[in-house]
Design a protein around this motif. Sequence first.
Motif, PDB file in Angstrom:
ATOM      1  N   GLY A 161     -69.102  22.890  13.256  1.00 37.76           N
ATOM      2  CA  GLY A 161     -69.444  24.178  13.120  1.00 37.76           C
ATOM      3  C   GLY A 161     -69.068  24.710  11.874  1.00 37.76           C
ATOM      4  O   GLY A 161     -69.106  24.111  10.959  1.00 37.76           O
ATOM      5  N   PRO A 162     -69.033  26.007  10.757  1.00 39.03           N
ATOM      6  CA  PRO A 162     -69.152  26.403  10.221  1.00 39.03           C
ATOM      7  C   PRO A 162     -67.245  26.166   9.350  1.00 39.03           C
ATOM      8  O   PRO A 162     -67.678  25.676   7.494  1.00 39.03           O
ATOM      9  CB  PRO A 162     -69.307  27.596   9.546  1.00 39.03           C
ATOM     10  CG  PRO A 162     -69.166  28.226  11.129  1.00 39.03           C
ATOM     11  CD  PRO A 162     -69.782  27.734  12.067  1.00 39.03           C
ATOM     12  N   THR A 163     -66.814  26.067  10.378  1.00 38.10           N
ATOM     13  CA  THR A 163     -65.309  25.882   9.085  1.00 38.10           C
ATOM     14  C   THR A 163     -64.833  24.863  10.279  1.00 38.10           C
ATOM     15  O   THR A 163     -63.019  24.410   9.614  1.00 38.10           O
ATOM     16  CB  THR A 163     -64.454  27.170   9.534  1.00 38.10           C
ATOM     17  OG1 THR A 163     -64.560  27.680  10.810  1.00 38.10           O
ATOM     18  CG2 THR A 163     -65.671  28.134   8.656  1.00 38.10           C
ATOM     19  N   ARG A 164     -65.423  23.005  10.822  1.00 36.17           N
ATOM     20  CA  ARG A 164     -64.425  23.104  11.988  1.00 36.17           C
ATOM     21  C   ARG A 164     -65.435  21.773  12.456  1.00 36.17           C
ATOM     22  O   ARG A 164     -66.252  22.085  12.772  1.00 36.17           O
ATOM     23  CB  ARG A 164     -63.524  23.273  12.725  1.00 36.17           C
ATOM     24  CG  ARG A 164     -63.186  22.423  13.735  1.00 36.17           C
ATOM     25  CD  ARG A 164     -62.375  23.019  14.585  1.00 36.17           C
ATOM     26  NE  ARG A 164     -60.653  23.296  14.304  1.00 36.17           N
ATOM     27  CZ  ARG A 164     -59.744  22.943  15.396  1.00 36.17           C
ATOM     28  NH1 ARG A 164     -59.901  23.300  16.667  1.00 36.17           N
ATOM     29  NH2 ARG A 164     -58.436  23.575  14.310  1.00 36.17           N
ATOM     30  N   TRP A 165     -65.176  20.686  11.866  1.00 38.50           N
ATOM     31  CA  TRP A 165     -66.355  19.565  12.277  1.00 38.50           C
ATOM     32  C   TRP A 165     -65.334  18.224  13.440  1.00 38.50           C
ATOM     33  O   TRP A 165     -63.432  18.666  12.689  1.00 38.50           O
ATOM     34  CB  TRP A 165     -66.551  19.054  11.140  1.00 38.50           C
ATOM     35  CG  TRP A 165     -67.278  19.219  10.630  1.00 38.50           C
ATOM     36  CD1 TRP A 165     -68.692  19.398  10.760  1.00 38.50           C
ATOM     37  CD2 TRP A 165     -66.980  20.563   9.667  1.00 38.50           C
ATOM     38  NE1 TRP A 165     -69.378  20.253   9.843  1.00 38.50           N
ATOM     39  CE2 TRP A 165     -68.199  20.572   8.745  1.00 38.50           C
ATOM     40  CE3 TRP A 165     -66.128  20.391   9.135  1.00 38.50           C
ATOM     41  CZ2 TRP A 165     -68.892  21.618   8.352  1.00 38.50           C
ATOM     42  CZ3 TRP A 165     -65.811  21.440   7.840  1.00 38.50           C
ATOM     43  CH2 TRP A 165     -67.076  21.593   7.168  1.00 38.50           C
ATOM     44  N   ALA A 166     -65.521  18.102  14.803  1.00 41.88           N
ATOM     45  CA  ALA A 166     -64.292  17.311  15.183  1.00 41.88           C
ATOM     46  C   ALA A 166     -64.925  16.244  16.178  1.00 41.88           C
ATOM     47  O   ALA A 166     -66.879  16.400  16.655  1.00 41.88           O
ATOM     48  CB  ALA A 166     -63.538  18.192  16.321  1.00 41.88           C
ATOM     49  N   ILE A 182     -61.418  18.219  11.267  1.00 40.36           N
ATOM     50  CA  ILE A 182     -61.047  18.922   9.715  1.00 40.36           C
ATOM     51  C   ILE A 182     -61.719  20.014   9.784  1.00 40.36           C
ATOM     52  O   ILE A 182     -62.747  20.569  10.674  1.00 40.36           O
ATOM     53  CB  ILE A 182     -62.931  17.708   9.073  1.00 40.36           C
ATOM     54  CG1 ILE A 182     -62.887  16.443   9.267  1.00 40.36           C
ATOM     55  CG2 ILE A 182     -62.541  18.179   7.497  1.00 40.36           C
ATOM     56  CD1 ILE A 182     -63.083  15.873   8.852  1.00 40.36           C
ATOM     57  N   ASP A 183     -60.712  21.045   9.161  1.00 43.31           N
ATOM     58  CA  ASP A 183     -60.623  22.492   9.246  1.00 43.31           C
ATOM     59  C   ASP A 183     -60.824  22.677   7.369  1.00 43.31           C
ATOM     60  O   ASP A 183     -60.395  22.523   6.863  1.00 43.31           O
ATOM     61  CB  ASP A 183     -59.398  23.152   9.327  1.00 43.31           C
ATOM     62  CG  ASP A 183     -59.541  22.890  11.186  1.00 43.31           C
ATOM     63  OD1 ASP A 183     -60.463  23.749  12.252  1.00 43.31           O
ATOM     64  OD2 ASP A 183     -58.310  21.978  11.694  1.00 43.31           O
ATOM     65  N   GLY A 189     -59.323  21.925   2.486  1.00 46.54           N
ATOM     66  CA  GLY A 189     -60.142  21.336   3.774  1.00 46.54           C
ATOM     67  C   GLY A 189     -59.076  20.384   4.395  1.00 46.54           C
ATOM     68  O   GLY A 189     -57.744  20.435   3.614  1.00 46.54           O
ATOM     69  N   ASP A 190     -58.450  20.587   5.807  1.00 47.22           N
ATOM     70  CA  ASP A 190     -57.510  19.891   5.936  1.00 47.22           C
ATOM     71  C   ASP A 190     -57.610  19.018   7.204  1.00 47.22           C
ATOM     72  O   ASP A 190     -58.267  19.373   8.193  1.00 47.22           O
ATOM     73  CB  ASP A 190     -56.348  21.274   6.894  1.00 47.22           C
ATOM     74  CG  ASP A 190     -55.513  20.784   7.730  1.00 47.22           C
ATOM     75  OD1 ASP A 190     -54.492  20.324   6.972  1.00 47.22           O
ATOM     76  OD2 ASP A 190     -54.891  20.938   8.843  1.00 47.22           O
TER      77      ASP A 190
END
Length: 244
Positions: A161-166, A182-183, A189-190
């Motif tokens: 997504g635009p703000t999260r990759w998992a 990854i947020d 990034g976190d």
Amino acid sequence: MDDHFGERVAAEYDESYAELFEPDVVGPMVDLLAELANGGRALEFGIGTGRVALPLARRGISVHGIDLSTAMVTRLRAKPDAAAIGTTIGDFATTRVDGTFSVAYLVFNTIMNLTTQAAQVACFANAATHLEPGGCFVIEVGVPDLRSLPPGQTMVPFQDGPTRWAFDRYDVATQQMSSNYIDVADGRGDYRSIPFRYVWPAELDLMAQLAGLHLHNRWSDWTRTPFTNESRKHVSIWSKPEGG
């Protein structure tokens, strides 16, 4: 078992998994668990913020929960009707509570939070110890998704997504895996990683046998859809013999 569900996760857990709190998701779970409890007591391993325990208690079932995360249980305790639910902080693979129960249950892949086979075996033994004769142990867990792994690949993405990759990372030699997030927010990034041990249905059945439990039913979901080789998860019920 380390606590990977501390304050940061607990603070946003209900919002992050809002779809799992919907009545059409929780309702069938509560229906089946209340049927198995049959007026008796229920023990939840990994009670969290009370997604299942609270509606089950509202059905008149006495519920007690074990969870390692103080932060998650604190969120539960702040909710309406939580006073009716008993909680114990501890590792649900080994923590004992008083009394016996008609049903013990683990939902939403929580058995995989125990990251060794020995801990998973201990969890079955702990459940069996808490069950009264004729009682049931219920687990909801995914079927390992190894068919998504072509040769040489170790990762399977599940959110983009635009703000999260998992993505999930697998080690097929050890049955270790992790879910990784990854947020991105405000240009920063976190990264967060939660370890698991995936487990096969037949392996769970053997753990149950070691604990003196016997497979009673296995379905693809809480509405009792038949379990097949295409099922992505299963809801399995093992029972303790009446003379146990």
